[in-house]
Enzyme design. Structure first.
Site, PDB file in Angstrom:
ATOM      1  N   ASN A   7     -28.848   6.945  42.707  1.00  0.00           N
ATOM      2  CA  ASN A   7     -29.533   6.920  44.003  1.00  0.00           C
ATOM      3  C   ASN A   7     -28.761   5.947  44.886  1.00  0.00           C
ATOM      4  O   ASN A   7     -28.916   4.734  44.765  1.00  0.00           O
ATOM      5  CB  ASN A   7     -30.982   6.467  43.792  1.00  0.00           C
ATOM      6  CG  ASN A   7     -31.774   6.451  45.095  1.00  0.00           C
ATOM      7  OD1 ASN A   7     -31.232   6.728  46.168  1.00  0.00           O
ATOM      8  ND2 ASN A   7     -33.045   6.108  44.994  1.00  0.00           N
ATOM      9  N   ARG A  90     -29.521  11.694  43.926  1.00  0.00           N
ATOM     10  CA  ARG A  90     -30.618  11.902  44.869  1.00  0.00           C
ATOM     11  C   ARG A  90     -30.046  11.948  46.286  1.00  0.00           C
ATOM     12  O   ARG A  90     -29.270  11.074  46.677  1.00  0.00           O
ATOM     13  CB  ARG A  90     -31.606  10.741  44.769  1.00  0.00           C
ATOM     14  CG  ARG A  90     -32.670  10.846  45.820  1.00  0.00           C
ATOM     15  CD  ARG A  90     -33.350   9.526  46.072  1.00  0.00           C
ATOM     16  NE  ARG A  90     -34.260   9.693  47.194  1.00  0.00           N
ATOM     17  CZ  ARG A  90     -34.509   8.743  48.071  1.00  0.00           C
ATOM     18  NH1 ARG A  90     -33.924   7.577  47.988  1.00  0.00           N
ATOM     19  NH2 ARG A  90     -35.341   8.966  49.062  1.00  0.00           N
ATOM     20  N   HIS A 180     -39.815  12.900  50.091  1.00  0.00           N
ATOM     21  CA  HIS A 180     -40.478  12.616  48.792  1.00  0.00           C
ATOM     22  C   HIS A 180     -40.711  13.888  47.986  1.00  0.00           C
ATOM     23  O   HIS A 180     -41.586  13.932  47.118  1.00  0.00           O
ATOM     24  CB  HIS A 180     -41.862  11.958  48.978  1.00  0.00           C
ATOM     25  CG  HIS A 180     -41.824  10.555  49.475  1.00  0.00           C
ATOM     26  ND1 HIS A 180     -42.743  10.088  50.405  1.00  0.00           N
ATOM     27  CD2 HIS A 180     -41.008   9.515  49.197  1.00  0.00           C
ATOM     28  CE1 HIS A 180     -42.486   8.820  50.660  1.00  0.00           C
ATOM     29  NE2 HIS A 180     -41.439   8.446  49.944  1.00  0.00           N
ATOM     30  N   ARG A 241     -43.273   1.252  58.931  1.00  0.00           N
ATOM     31  CA  ARG A 241     -43.161   2.418  59.826  1.00  0.00           C
ATOM     32  C   ARG A 241     -44.530   2.754  60.414  1.00  0.00           C
ATOM     33  O   ARG A 241     -45.539   2.683  59.709  1.00  0.00           O
ATOM     34  CB  ARG A 241     -42.638   3.636  59.053  1.00  0.00           C
ATOM     35  CG  ARG A 241     -41.217   3.470  58.578  1.00  0.00           C
ATOM     36  CD  ARG A 241     -40.796   4.628  57.692  1.00  0.00           C
ATOM     37  NE  ARG A 241     -40.272   4.138  56.435  1.00  0.00           N
ATOM     38  CZ  ARG A 241     -40.042   4.887  55.371  1.00  0.00           C
ATOM     39  NH1 ARG A 241     -40.301   6.181  55.400  1.00  0.00           N
ATOM     40  NH2 ARG A 241     -39.567   4.366  54.269  1.00  0.00           N
ATOM     41  N   GLU A 385     -39.055  10.078  39.783  1.00  0.00           N
ATOM     42  CA  GLU A 385     -38.090  10.926  40.486  1.00  0.00           C
ATOM     43  C   GLU A 385     -36.778  11.026  39.712  1.00  0.00           C
ATOM     44  O   GLU A 385     -36.148  12.083  39.663  1.00  0.00           O
ATOM     45  CB  GLU A 385     -37.844  10.379  41.895  1.00  0.00           C
ATOM     46  CG  GLU A 385     -39.082  10.537  42.771  1.00  0.00           C
ATOM     47  CD  GLU A 385     -39.072   9.650  43.994  1.00  0.00           C
ATOM     48  OE1 GLU A 385     -38.566  10.088  45.026  1.00  0.00           O
ATOM     49  OE2 GLU A 385     -39.565   8.509  43.917  1.00  0.00           O
TER      50      GLU A 385
END
Ligand code: AMP
Length: 399
Positions: A7, A90, A180, A241, A385
């Site tokens: 990743n 990823r 996601h 955010r 993940e």
């Protein structure tokens, strides 16, 4: 068979080496501060660790160090590079080009790089890492790319279109992509297994709640709508955010705060959310610690989060015309009983009833927290993940 999962960000390269025979992580770590100076932190399954300052001018040196650590360090776990059968990466943005896990070729890397316009923070870094990985690994080692957006490519146009002139969607590819996807896919599959049902027969709302959060409606095993949009800024309030906001408020604030578009983007992504509203922290744990001390803005932040999650569950139940299960995952979803409790209180109209006492005890373990008489099952499901990236990579190379 060992698969390396990577990743990569602009200055970091997180990795896990997974033995696919038993799906155990045999080593994991992070090459950090790439392009600045460099540091590797590495840990093996049997508890050996390595922390070292290094020189990482580019991702290539980071990959070289990672391989050297796996092979030659005090915390080594393999004897030969040939033990690594494949690498899975990823990738944040695959747009409309990539709707499934794909084998890496030079053309694929170029396309990922071109998509950097849609994901400036991530995709270029992914392309740099992919090129570096190709240099360090033998060309015979297959590499796969797994996209955060791919799972959401099944959304119908009525869900992914914005109300903008159609030609601007066509020309600039401005639409909802959703993110996601790997996590939502992993937990929905784990849910079906835990429920002993076929995912195709279930209507599910999956709540991935962490520093970044997204909620997805899954019907027949497919994403039909999701809360994040063109970028991961949209949807519910997050650590830093803002989540969904009236576009006019953005242009108004831009003028009032005298910001250019890049500054405004930084403001919306880094200075808003839990941090901006509470002025306490972007971290859910610290928000609740402040609430226990009577902080009203922290309380407001927590109330906003729970309210917004509940609204998404309600609206997705409406569009699916039903609901069989709700999933909580991600750092907050897996660990914060307060958030789950707030979301799952006073929703009996939707058929959701949880065992509030049991819920208080659940942290990061796969558990059904709904009561036996709840029409809708509510599950806490730890996401993974990296494992899904490894499984996808294995499936692709086995074809
Ligand atoms: P993630 O981005 O998935 O790693 O999630 C990070 C978020 O999970 C942060 O807001 C953390 O405060 C929150 N989190 C992690 N552990 C806990 C915990 N034990 N209780 C409450 N929130 C937690």
């Amino acid at each position: 068979m060992l698969i390396l999962v990577v990743n990569a960000g602009s200055s970091s390269l997180k990795y896990q080496l997974i033995d696919m025979d038993d799906e155990k992580v045999i080593a994991k770590g992070n090459c950090d501060r790439i392009g600045i100076d460099g540091h590797i932190s590495h840990k093996t399954h049997d508890g050996r660790t390595l922390n070292e300052d290094c020189s990482f001018p580019t991702h290539t040196e980071a990959f070289e160090k990672l391989v050297d650590t796996l092979l030659n360090s005090d915390a080594s776990v393999i004897k030969s590079m040939s033990e690594i059968s494949a690498v899975g990466h990823r990738i944040v943005q695959g747009a409309e080009i990539f709707s499934e896990t794909t084998l890496v070729t030079d053309e694929v890397i170029d396309k990922i790089d071109e998509l950097a316009e849609l994901a400036p923070v991530h995709n270029h870094a992914h392309a740099l890492a992919l090129r570096a990985c190709k240099k360090v690994f033998d060309p015979s080692v297959p590499q796969a790319v797994v996209f955060d957006t791919a799972f959401h490519q099944t959304m119908p146009p009525k869900a992914y279109m914005y109300g903008i002139p159609y030609e601007d969607y066509e020309k600039y590819h401005v639409r909802k992509y959703g993110f996601h996807g790997t996590s939502h896919r992993f937990v929905s599959m784990a849910l079906a297994e835990a429920m002993g049902k076929d995912l195709k027969d279930l209507k599910v709302v999956s709540c991935h709640l962490g520093n970044g959060s997204s909620i997805t409606a899954i019907e027949n095993g497919k994403s039909i709508d999701t809360s994040m949009g063109f970028t991961p800024l949209d949807g519910i309030i997050m650590g830093t955010r803002c989540g969904a906001i009236d576009a006019s408020a953005v242009t108004y604030l831009e003028k009032k705060l005298n910001m250019n578009p890049d500054e405004m983007s930084n403001y919306l992504n880094k200075q808003c959310g839990f941090l901006g509203v509470s002025h306490v922290s972007s971290d859910n744990r610290e928000i609740y610690a402040a609430i226990h001390e009577g902080d009203e803005k922290a309380q407001l932040t927590a109330d906003m989060l729970r309210y917004e999650i509940k609204k998404f569950i309600g609206s997705y139940t409406a569009v699916m015309n039903g609901l069989d299960a709700v999933i909580f995952t991600g750092g907050i979803g897996e660990n914060s009983w307060e958030v789950r409790d707030g979301v799952c209180t006073n929703v009996d109209y939707l058929g959701i009833k949880i065992d509030h006492e049991l819920n208080k005890t659940v942290r990061g373990t796969l558990t059904k927290i709904s009561t036996p008489d709840s029409k809708v099952e509510v599950w806490v499901i730890p996401t993974n993940e990296e494992l899904l990236i490894a499984r996808d990579t294995l499936a692709l190379i086995s074809k």
